[in-house]
Design a protein around this motif. Structure first.
Motif, PDB file in Angstrom:
ATOM      1  N   GLU A  99      -3.856  26.144  11.864  1.00 42.38           N
ATOM      2  CA  GLU A  99      -3.289  26.033  10.518  1.00 42.38           C
ATOM      3  C   GLU A  99      -1.785  26.293  10.533  1.00 42.38           C
ATOM      4  O   GLU A  99      -1.020  25.595   9.873  1.00 42.38           O
ATOM      5  CB  GLU A  99      -4.001  26.999   9.566  1.00 42.38           C
ATOM      6  CG  GLU A  99      -5.422  26.566   9.257  1.00 42.38           C
ATOM      7  CD  GLU A  99      -6.126  27.451   8.244  1.00 42.38           C
ATOM      8  OE1 GLU A  99      -5.659  28.597   7.987  1.00 42.38           O
ATOM      9  OE2 GLU A  99      -7.147  26.998   7.702  1.00 42.38           O
TER      10      GLU A  99
ATOM     11  N   THR B  13      -0.012  23.188  12.344  1.00 41.77           N
ATOM     12  CA  THR B  13      -0.071  21.901  11.638  1.00 41.77           C
ATOM     13  C   THR B  13       0.415  21.961  10.200  1.00 41.77           C
ATOM     14  O   THR B  13       0.850  20.954   9.651  1.00 41.77           O
ATOM     15  CB  THR B  13      -1.510  21.353  11.613  1.00 41.77           C
ATOM     16  OG1 THR B  13      -2.343  22.236  10.847  1.00 41.77           O
ATOM     17  CG2 THR B  13      -2.058  21.190  13.021  1.00 41.77           C
TER      18      THR B  13
ATOM     19  N   ILE C  26      -7.160  19.178   8.430  1.00 41.83           N
ATOM     20  CA  ILE C  26      -6.135  18.907   9.444  1.00 41.83           C
ATOM     21  C   ILE C  26      -6.124  17.430   9.790  1.00 41.83           C
ATOM     22  O   ILE C  26      -7.147  16.834  10.082  1.00 41.83           O
ATOM     23  CB  ILE C  26      -6.361  19.762  10.710  1.00 41.83           C
ATOM     24  CG1 ILE C  26      -6.146  21.249  10.369  1.00 41.83           C
ATOM     25  CG2 ILE C  26      -5.418  19.328  11.836  1.00 41.83           C
ATOM     26  CD1 ILE C  26      -6.397  22.198  11.522  1.00 41.83           C
TER      27      ILE C  26
ATOM     28  N   GLN D 190       1.978  16.449  10.666  1.00 40.05           N
ATOM     29  CA  GLN D 190       1.866  17.858  11.006  1.00 40.05           C
ATOM     30  C   GLN D 190       3.230  18.530  10.958  1.00 40.05           C
ATOM     31  O   GLN D 190       4.251  17.907  11.233  1.00 40.05           O
ATOM     32  CB  GLN D 190       1.246  18.029  12.396  1.00 40.05           C
ATOM     33  CG  GLN D 190      -0.201  17.586  12.446  1.00 40.05           C
ATOM     34  CD  GLN D 190      -0.868  17.885  13.774  1.00 40.05           C
ATOM     35  OE1 GLN D 190      -0.258  18.407  14.699  1.00 40.05           O
ATOM     36  NE2 GLN D 190      -2.143  17.552  13.868  1.00 40.05           N
TER      37      GLN D 190
END
Length: 156
Positions: free
Chosen positions: A93, A96, A103, A108
């Protein structure tokens, strides 16, 4: 639900054709990609899951059919590394900028090398996370690779 995310902005910037689909995300599902495929009424091998991994300690984004598991040995070899492992969810987390379950390989926060399993090429169009839970983008696998600056490899 917003249909504009960093992932969709990356698709727009790459100039690729895609279509967005929403579904009821179930955070309790054992396998989120399979739950997405069932909710969308499509074959599980057309819905690609995005996994964040580490190859020799460096972040690598891996995109594989939702009904498959990544071979860490094949992943390490494809990246010219010695070992591969899954990244911890909190680290994924942070790297990205997306929440687990949302995700995407696109947009990203910190771009990582990206590999897409070559099985994606068996389909005219595949689904990939659109940058948030419950949002999928359908597009040609070649367009996904171009937009994500990814390459295809044998990963499963």
């Amino acid at each position: 639900m917003s249909r504009t995310t960093r992932a969709t902005l990356a698709l727009d910037q790459a100039g690729v054709a895609y279509e967005l689909f929403t579904y009821a995300y179930d955070g309790e599902a054992q396998r989120i990609g399979l739950q997405a495929a069932e909710s969308l009424g499509v074959e599980p091998d057309r819905v690609l899951k995005t996994l964040m991994t580490l190859v020799d300690g460096k972040a690598v984004c891996v995109v594989v059919p939702s009904d498959c598991e990544v071979s860490m040995k094949k992943l390490a070899a494809a990246m010219g590394g010695k070992s591969a492992q899954m990244m911890k969810p909190a680290d994924a987390e942070r790297v990205t900028g997306f929440h687990v379950g949302g995700i995407s390989p696109l947009g990203q926060k910190r771009a990582a090398p990206t590999l897409i399993d070559e099985l994606a090429l068996l389909h005219e169009k595949v689904f990939v996370n659109g940058g948030q839970r419950g949002l999928q983008a359908e597009l040609a696998p070649q367009d996904l690779a171009r937009a994500a600056n990814a390459r295809f490899a044998d990963l499963v």
